[in-house]
Design a protein around this motif. Structure first.
Motif, short mmCIF file in Angstrom:
data_model
loop_
_atom_site.label_atom_id
_atom_site.label_comp_id
_atom_site.label_asym_id
_atom_site.label_seq_id
_atom_site.Cartn_x
_atom_site.Cartn_y
_atom_site.Cartn_z
N LEU A 190 -2.58 10.46 -12.54
CA LEU A 190 -1.13 10.60 -12.45
C LEU A 190 -0.70 11.98 -12.95
N ARG A 191 -1.32 12.47 -13.98
CA ARG A 191 -0.99 13.83 -14.47
C ARG A 191 -1.25 14.86 -13.37
N ASP A 192 -2.31 14.66 -12.60
CA ASP A 192 -2.61 15.58 -11.51
C ASP A 192 -1.56 15.53 -10.39
N LEU A 193 -0.86 14.40 -10.27
CA LEU A 193 0.16 14.25 -9.22
C LEU A 193 1.49 14.89 -9.60
N ILE A 194 1.69 15.18 -10.88
CA ILE A 194 2.98 15.72 -11.32
C ILE A 194 3.19 17.08 -10.68
N GLU A 195 4.35 17.24 -10.09
CA GLU A 195 4.65 18.51 -9.40
C GLU A 195 5.31 19.50 -10.30
N VAL A 222 0.85 -1.20 0.00
CA VAL A 222 0.00 0.00 0.00
C VAL A 222 0.87 1.24 0.00
N THR A 223 1.88 1.25 0.85
CA THR A 223 2.80 2.39 0.92
C THR A 223 3.55 2.56 -0.40
N ARG A 224 4.03 1.45 -0.95
CA ARG A 224 4.77 1.51 -2.22
C ARG A 224 3.90 2.07 -3.34
N LEU A 225 2.65 1.63 -3.40
CA LEU A 225 1.74 2.12 -4.44
C LEU A 225 1.49 3.62 -4.30
N GLU A 226 1.23 4.04 -3.07
CA GLU A 226 0.94 5.45 -2.85
C GLU A 226 2.17 6.33 -3.10
N GLU A 227 3.27 5.99 -2.45
CA GLU A 227 4.47 6.83 -2.56
C GLU A 227 5.10 6.74 -3.95
N GLY A 228 5.10 5.54 -4.53
CA GLY A 228 5.66 5.38 -5.87
C GLY A 228 4.88 6.14 -6.92
N SER A 229 3.58 6.20 -6.75
CA SER A 229 2.76 6.95 -7.71
C SER A 229 3.12 8.43 -7.69
N ARG A 230 3.32 8.97 -6.51
CA ARG A 230 3.70 10.38 -6.41
C ARG A 230 5.10 10.62 -6.96
N ARG A 231 6.02 9.75 -6.59
CA ARG A 231 7.43 9.92 -6.98
C ARG A 231 7.63 9.77 -8.49
N HIS A 232 6.89 8.85 -9.10
CA HIS A 232 7.10 8.52 -10.51
C HIS A 232 5.91 8.92 -11.39
N ALA A 233 5.16 9.92 -10.97
CA ALA A 233 3.93 10.30 -11.66
C ALA A 233 4.15 10.66 -13.13
N GLU A 264 3.32 6.15 -19.41
CA GLU A 264 3.05 4.72 -19.56
C GLU A 264 1.54 4.47 -19.70
N MET A 265 0.75 5.18 -18.90
CA MET A 265 -0.69 4.99 -18.97
C MET A 265 -1.27 5.59 -20.26
N GLU A 266 -0.64 6.62 -20.80
CA GLU A 266 -1.06 7.14 -22.10
C GLU A 266 -0.85 6.07 -23.16
N ALA A 267 0.29 5.39 -23.09
CA ALA A 267 0.55 4.30 -24.03
C ALA A 267 -0.44 3.16 -23.84
#
Length: 131
Positions: A126-131, A84-95, A101-104
């Motif tokens: 994921l686009r919304d998470l991009i900083e 759960v932590t990996r999914l949440e934090e990884g999504s933010r870090r690698h948004a 990848e999701m566009e593809a």
């Protein structure tokens, strides 16, 4: 099937139906506490079901259903609190990378004539998470 109850009558309800075999967990004193917990769980469970179903539909169209089904099962069987932590934090870090990848993935599903509702929503999130 376990159930949750909340509100001023929750304890009494649990005391009445518990001896009849009901598995009732009192989760709060406010009306709506149990419903809130159920709906929060539904966001995850129904969202997961939608993602699994979309992935399998695409895999079926690509001739890879067995492999994809096995991969999904392996991921779910190995899941822990750390997942759960990996999914949440990884999504933010690698948004940024994951949004590409999701566009593809959306383009691939479109090419397979599989509706890409979950994939497109994931890309947008994921686009919304991009900083």
């Amino acid at each position: 099937m376990p159930m949750a109850a909340s509100g001023p009558g929750a304890e009494r309800y649990a005391a009445i139906v518990g001896p009849l075999g009901a598995d009732v967990q009192v989760v709060g004193t406010e009306i709506g506490d149990a419903a809130t917990r159920k709906l929060l769980r539904s966001v995850f469970v129904k969202g997961l079901a939608a993602a699994v179903t979309e992935s399998l539909a695409a895999a079926r169209a690509a001739g890879l259903e067995d492999q994809t089904r096995a991969e999904i099962a392996t991921e779910l069987e190995a899941a822990t609190a750390a997942t759960v932590t990996r999914l949440e934090e990884g999504s933010r870090r690698h948004a940024l990378r994951r949004s590409h990848e999701m566009e593809a993935a959306v383009e691939m599903l479109d090419g397979l004539d599989v509706p890409s509702r979950v994939s497109a929503a994931s890309r947008d999130w994921l686009r919304d998470l991009i900083e």
